[in-house]
Design a protein around this motif. Structure first.
Motif, mmCIF file in Angstrom:
data_model
loop_
_atom_site.group_PDB
_atom_site.id
_atom_site.type_symbol
_atom_site.label_atom_id
_atom_site.label_comp_id
_atom_site.label_asym_id
_atom_site.label_seq_id
_atom_site.Cartn_x
_atom_site.Cartn_y
_atom_site.Cartn_z
ATOM 1 N N MET A 111 0.922 -1.061 0.153
ATOM 2 C CA MET A 111 0.327 0.091 0.017
ATOM 3 C C MET A 111 0.795 1.382 0.097
ATOM 4 O O MET A 111 1.897 1.163 0.617
ATOM 5 C CB MET A 111 -0.914 -0.212 1.194
ATOM 6 C CG MET A 111 -1.867 1.046 1.112
ATOM 7 S SD MET A 111 -2.629 1.217 2.754
ATOM 8 C CE MET A 111 -1.553 1.880 3.917
ATOM 9 N N ALA A 112 0.522 2.193 -0.838
ATOM 10 C CA ALA A 112 1.244 3.505 -0.713
ATOM 11 C C ALA A 112 0.342 4.481 -0.131
ATOM 12 O O ALA A 112 -0.842 4.659 -0.111
ATOM 13 C CB ALA A 112 1.465 3.696 -2.245
ATOM 14 N N PHE A 113 1.374 5.446 0.545
ATOM 15 C CA PHE A 113 0.765 6.670 1.179
ATOM 16 C C PHE A 113 1.825 7.628 1.239
ATOM 17 O O PHE A 113 2.963 7.578 0.953
ATOM 18 C CB PHE A 113 -0.074 6.266 2.362
ATOM 19 C CG PHE A 113 0.988 5.595 3.663
ATOM 20 C CD1 PHE A 113 1.719 6.526 4.436
ATOM 21 C CD2 PHE A 113 1.167 4.217 3.485
ATOM 22 C CE1 PHE A 113 2.474 5.983 5.391
ATOM 23 C CE2 PHE A 113 2.143 3.850 4.573
ATOM 24 C CZ PHE A 113 2.743 4.334 5.432
ATOM 25 N N LYS A 114 1.427 8.793 1.667
ATOM 26 C CA LYS A 114 2.244 10.099 1.794
ATOM 27 C C LYS A 114 2.250 10.104 3.280
ATOM 28 O O LYS A 114 1.312 10.329 3.918
ATOM 29 C CB LYS A 114 1.682 11.357 0.943
ATOM 30 C CG LYS A 114 1.866 11.220 -0.463
ATOM 31 C CD LYS A 114 1.596 12.469 -1.137
ATOM 32 C CE LYS A 114 0.150 12.792 -0.922
ATOM 33 N NZ LYS A 114 0.007 14.118 -1.720
ATOM 34 N N VAL A 115 3.472 10.710 3.872
ATOM 35 C CA VAL A 115 3.568 10.913 5.020
ATOM 36 C C VAL A 115 4.319 12.243 5.018
ATOM 37 O O VAL A 115 5.471 12.641 4.373
ATOM 38 C CB VAL A 115 4.542 9.982 5.803
ATOM 39 C CG1 VAL A 115 5.118 10.551 7.163
ATOM 40 C CG2 VAL A 115 3.743 8.735 6.014
ATOM 41 N N ARG A 116 3.923 13.382 6.093
ATOM 42 C CA ARG A 116 4.409 14.537 5.911
ATOM 43 C C ARG A 116 4.761 14.855 7.477
ATOM 44 O O ARG A 116 3.635 14.807 8.387
ATOM 45 C CB ARG A 116 3.763 15.584 5.462
ATOM 46 C CG ARG A 116 4.240 17.125 5.460
ATOM 47 C CD ARG A 116 3.252 18.238 5.033
ATOM 48 N NE ARG A 116 3.820 19.399 5.304
ATOM 49 C CZ ARG A 116 3.795 20.393 6.199
ATOM 50 N NH1 ARG A 116 3.008 19.886 7.331
ATOM 51 N NH2 ARG A 116 3.940 21.482 6.345
ATOM 52 N N ILE A 117 5.851 15.392 7.953
ATOM 53 C CA ILE A 117 6.273 15.353 9.224
ATOM 54 C C ILE A 117 6.414 16.956 9.292
ATOM 55 O O ILE A 117 6.706 17.696 8.256
ATOM 56 C CB ILE A 117 7.629 14.579 9.490
ATOM 57 C CG1 ILE A 117 7.586 13.177 9.744
ATOM 58 C CG2 ILE A 117 8.022 15.236 10.969
ATOM 59 C CD1 ILE A 117 8.744 12.357 9.805
ATOM 60 N N LYS A 118 6.196 17.729 10.584
ATOM 61 C CA LYS A 118 6.071 19.041 10.534
ATOM 62 C C LYS A 118 7.259 19.698 10.195
ATOM 63 O O LYS A 118 8.401 18.905 10.286
ATOM 64 C CB LYS A 118 5.924 19.352 12.140
ATOM 65 C CG LYS A 118 5.681 21.034 12.041
ATOM 66 C CD LYS A 118 5.159 21.322 13.794
ATOM 67 C CE LYS A 118 5.072 22.785 13.813
ATOM 68 N NZ LYS A 118 4.658 23.173 15.152
ATOM 69 N N ASP A 119 7.323 20.753 9.357
ATOM 70 C CA ASP A 119 8.442 21.486 8.847
ATOM 71 C C ASP A 119 9.335 20.717 7.835
ATOM 72 O O ASP A 119 10.408 21.077 7.329
ATOM 73 C CB ASP A 119 9.436 21.886 9.805
ATOM 74 C CG ASP A 119 8.576 22.747 11.005
ATOM 75 O OD1 ASP A 119 7.816 23.748 10.450
ATOM 76 O OD2 ASP A 119 8.996 22.850 11.903
ATOM 77 N N GLN A 120 8.722 19.586 7.194
ATOM 78 C CA GLN A 120 9.225 18.961 6.151
ATOM 79 C C GLN A 120 8.200 18.567 5.008
ATOM 80 O O GLN A 120 7.174 18.427 5.243
ATOM 81 C CB GLN A 120 9.765 17.381 6.641
ATOM 82 C CG GLN A 120 10.701 17.523 7.838
ATOM 83 C CD GLN A 120 11.363 15.993 8.415
ATOM 84 O OE1 GLN A 120 11.083 15.083 7.581
ATOM 85 N NE2 GLN A 120 12.108 16.095 9.476
ATOM 86 N N ARG A 121 8.782 18.052 3.842
ATOM 87 C CA ARG A 121 8.124 17.837 2.737
ATOM 88 C C ARG A 121 7.341 16.552 2.936
ATOM 89 O O ARG A 121 8.082 15.762 3.418
ATOM 90 C CB ARG A 121 8.995 17.841 1.471
ATOM 91 C CG ARG A 121 9.766 19.236 1.264
ATOM 92 C CD ARG A 121 9.022 20.508 1.222
ATOM 93 N NE ARG A 121 9.799 21.552 0.830
ATOM 94 C CZ ARG A 121 9.335 22.783 0.785
ATOM 95 N NH1 ARG A 121 7.979 22.982 1.032
ATOM 96 N NH2 ARG A 121 10.137 23.641 0.381
ATOM 97 N N ALA A 122 6.451 16.239 2.214
ATOM 98 C CA ALA A 122 5.695 14.865 1.979
ATOM 99 C C ALA A 122 6.405 14.077 1.286
ATOM 100 O O ALA A 122 7.031 14.365 0.257
ATOM 101 C CB ALA A 122 4.245 15.061 1.671
ATOM 102 N N ARG A 123 6.579 12.932 2.208
ATOM 103 C CA ARG A 123 7.425 11.824 1.032
ATOM 104 C C ARG A 123 6.597 10.667 0.917
ATOM 105 O O ARG A 123 5.372 10.479 1.434
ATOM 106 C CB ARG A 123 8.508 11.168 2.223
ATOM 107 C CG ARG A 123 9.497 12.118 2.862
ATOM 108 C CD ARG A 123 10.269 11.770 3.936
ATOM 109 N NE ARG A 123 9.607 11.436 5.117
ATOM 110 C CZ ARG A 123 10.101 11.064 6.362
ATOM 111 N NH1 ARG A 123 11.411 10.665 6.139
ATOM 112 N NH2 ARG A 123 9.644 10.871 7.334
ATOM 113 N N LEU A 124 6.988 10.044 0.026
ATOM 114 C CA LEU A 124 6.164 8.726 -0.739
ATOM 115 C C LEU A 124 6.919 7.362 0.032
ATOM 116 O O LEU A 124 7.938 7.089 0.211
ATOM 117 C CB LEU A 124 6.204 8.401 -1.955
ATOM 118 C CG LEU A 124 5.701 7.316 -2.707
ATOM 119 C CD1 LEU A 124 4.202 7.370 -2.248
ATOM 120 C CD2 LEU A 124 5.751 7.275 -4.178
ATOM 121 N N VAL A 125 5.689 6.691 0.808
ATOM 122 C CA VAL A 125 5.982 5.532 1.583
ATOM 123 C C VAL A 125 5.271 4.192 1.051
ATOM 124 O O VAL A 125 3.999 4.634 0.724
ATOM 125 C CB VAL A 125 5.704 5.697 3.135
ATOM 126 C CG1 VAL A 125 6.058 4.530 3.776
ATOM 127 C CG2 VAL A 125 6.392 7.041 3.441
#
Length: 608
Positions: A1-15
């Motif tokens: 399964m693919a999703f995006k994760v964004r941690i505060k003050d960082q760019r969204a990454r593909l996981v």
């Protein structure tokens, strides 16, 4: 399964998460931009672009592009040329040009191909008028052209990846073209654009063509196309009284299993009993929410993705295992808001002065008295669009959690509520369209919901126009107004040459919808806030983007100057790098902080 994760003050990454092992891998991340739209190519490969629209205008020195990567992070490939450092690579010339956009993945499990669209000619008279469709291999980066009518703007493929149906909307004609496999293109439907209703939607494994049509009561529904009569079949596949529906077709193992569309809220019509049974079970487990289920694209995995949201919940994602009956929580859309009380939204249908029903969304603040509230009337833009539906809305909830009731009328001219409601708004700027907003506001007063002394009207684009007209026509009804990027004079939509309004819209669309600049000159002048600026006395916050091409800054500047001699309560703000709306977070926070202070100042409860 693919999703995006964004941690505060960082760019969204593909996981990518392996559901069998619960191991996750970051497969793509960038220092300068977040990952944007993501789609599976096959069971092992993904394609994605960059979310450049989230960046401030002065930082957009590269294009969205298109990239592919394997689910384990290997075999990264840039497919579409970008600017800045991406474009300077030696292999940039081998890529498709910037402006190429993802269209679809293959229906076949073993294919590495996707289909993309590319605008190859821009005709100022008609806009983006010549588009190519290309089949692109995400491993090699090579592509081939697909036979498609050049002026098409909507494409439908069959389960064998053959392009079979298209629609074009050009020079006041809406057409649907179709072809058998290997056959020539032929026109099945040709209608006047603003009157037309037939658009191809899907082709199933039995080679049945599904189309959108307004055959029943003027509301868009889903019908099978009857090739014998050359018309939609008389009985709809899906139809909802009171709403136009334009569904997404849901497939499992290449079989059509359901249709997902928006009525008052998101609805899924399942065509298979086991899918409906699962929906019923999950709705019971996750009550008072819309629960959107997604099955695996290929194979018969026991895992089902569940996105659960409501008017008070921005959204929670789960994986549900049909074998073990267990949920795995993946994450929340806004975890920072967890535990916060939110406003409750409902759809009401109020009666306008001429008897027309006006669908209106009402959101009441949490934990407060439901009577005598300060009211914000939020008018949507477009105006020939739909304002909203039943779900969490950050702008509405920002207001509701500050104690304001929020009213969102779907005034005549809005789409999504039938052809009659849409057509009733033609040439009604400042007239019946404005009256619907007024009547919805008076309804809220009559119901005891709104304090008649504490009502503010706000909106963007057409909503900004309606804000100014509301303050002009109903000076006793509204205490104040907030207009951002609003049209100040309908005639400027024709005369400002540096806007992005095409000649086709000015020639074919606006004269019928808004009014002809010559024949209806008196009508447009009477509907112009600019020409009636001396009547606008209430406090007004005006905010514009200096780089707006839809409603250029001159709209605001002219209105500001016209108001100066008559109104000392005008606050004027220009965001130098903003366009038609606020894309980046910094500008959004700046704007809504100003709105919050403005409303608190002008809608404060009287001192006892």
């Amino acid at each position: 399964m693919a999703f995006k994760v964004r941690i505060k003050d960082q760019r969204a990454r593909l996981v990518v998460l392996d559901l069998s092992t619960q191991q996750s891998t970051v497969v793509a991340s960038f220092n300068d931009a977040s990952v944007g739209h993501v789609n599976w190519v096959n069971n092992n490969r993904l394609v994605f672009d960059l979310a450049v629209w989230l960046l401030p205008a002065n930082e957009r020195d590269f294009n969205a592009g298109l990239f592919a990567v394997n689910a384990d992070g290997s075999n990264f490939k840039e497919l579409v040329e970008s600017v800045s450092y991406f474009a300077k690579r030696p292999d940039a010339r081998e890529m498709l040009p910037q402006g190429t956009r993802f269209l679809r993945s293959s229906a076949k499990a073993d294919s590495d191909d996707v289909w993309v669209t590319l605008v190859e000619a821009w005709d100022k008279k008609v806009g983006a008028d010549y588009r190519r469709i290309k089949r692109l291999n995400t491993v090699t980066g090579r592509w081939v052209d697909v036979d498609s009518p050049p002026h098409a703007s909507h494409w439908v493929f069959d389960d064998q990846d053959e392009l079979r149906a298209v629609s074009t909307d050009r020079r006041q004609r809406l057409t649907m073209e179709y072809r058998d496999v290997g056959g020539p293109w032929r026109v099945l439907s040709d209608q006047a654009s603003l009157e037309g209703d037939i658009v191809p939607l899907a082709i199933d494994s039995q080679d049945q063509l599904y189309v959108s049509s307004r055959q029943k009561g003027g509301f868009a529904g889903v019908y099978r196309w009857d090739f014998k009569t050359q018309r939609p079949a008389p009985t709809p596949v899906a139809h909802v009284e009171g709403f136009d529906i334009f569904p997404t077709f849901l497939k499992r193992q290449q079989q059509l299993v359901g249709l997902r569309f928006t009525a008052d809220a998101s609805v899924t019509l399942w065509l298979q009993k086991d899918a409906q049974a699962l929906q019923d079970a999950l709705d019971k487990a996750l009550p008072a929410a819309v629960n959107e289920l997604s099955f695996a694209r290929q194979g018969d995995s026991p895992h089902v993705l569940v996105r659960s949201f409501s008017d008070r919940n921005p959204g929670v994602s789960y994986v549900f295992n049909r074998d073990t009956k267990k949920f795995t929580k993946l994450g929340e859309a806004r975890p920072d808001l967890k535990g916060r009380l939110m406003g409750e939204m409902d759809l009401v249908r109020i009666k306008a002065r001429d008897g027309r029903e006006v669908p209106t969304y009402l959101t009441l603040p949490p934990g407060a008295s439901k009577k005598g509230l300060p009211l914000v009337v939020m008018v949507h833009g477009g105006p020939w669009s739909r304002g909203g539906d039943w779900r969490w809305n950050e702008e509405v909830q920002l207001l509701a959690t500050r104690g304001y009731a929020v009213l969102q009328p779907e005034f005549r001219g809005s789409t999504g509520f039938g052809s009659d409601h849409f057509k009733a708004g033609w040439k009604q700027w400042g007239l019946a369209m404005q009256d619907d907003v007024t009547d919805a506001t008076r309804w809220a007063i009559a119901q005891g919901i709104a304090d008649p002394q504490r009502i503010c009207i706000i909106g963007a684009s057409y909503g900004g126009y309606a804000t100014m007209m509301g303050l002009i026509k109903e000076p006793e009804l509204y205490r104040c107004g907030v207009n951002w990027v609003g049209v100040s004079d309908p005639q400027l939509l024709y005369s400002v040459s540096w806007s992005d309004m095409t000649d086709a819209i000015k020639e074919y669309g606006l004269p019928q919808l808004l009014g002809d600049p010559v024949k209806d000159a008196d009508l447009l002048k009477a509907a112009s806030p600019l020409h009636q600026a001396s009547r606008l006395k209430a406090p007004l916050l005006m905010v514009y983007g200096a780089k707006d091409e839809r409603v250029p800054l001159i709209h605001g500047e002219k209105m500001r100057d016209a108001l100066k001699p008559h109104n000392s309560n005008v606050e004027w703000v220009v965001f130098p790098d903003a366009g038609h709306g606020w894309a980046d977070e910094e500008t959004q926070i700046n704007f809504w902080s100003r709105v919050e202070k403005f409303l608190a100042r002008h809608l404060a409860a009287p001192q006892k």
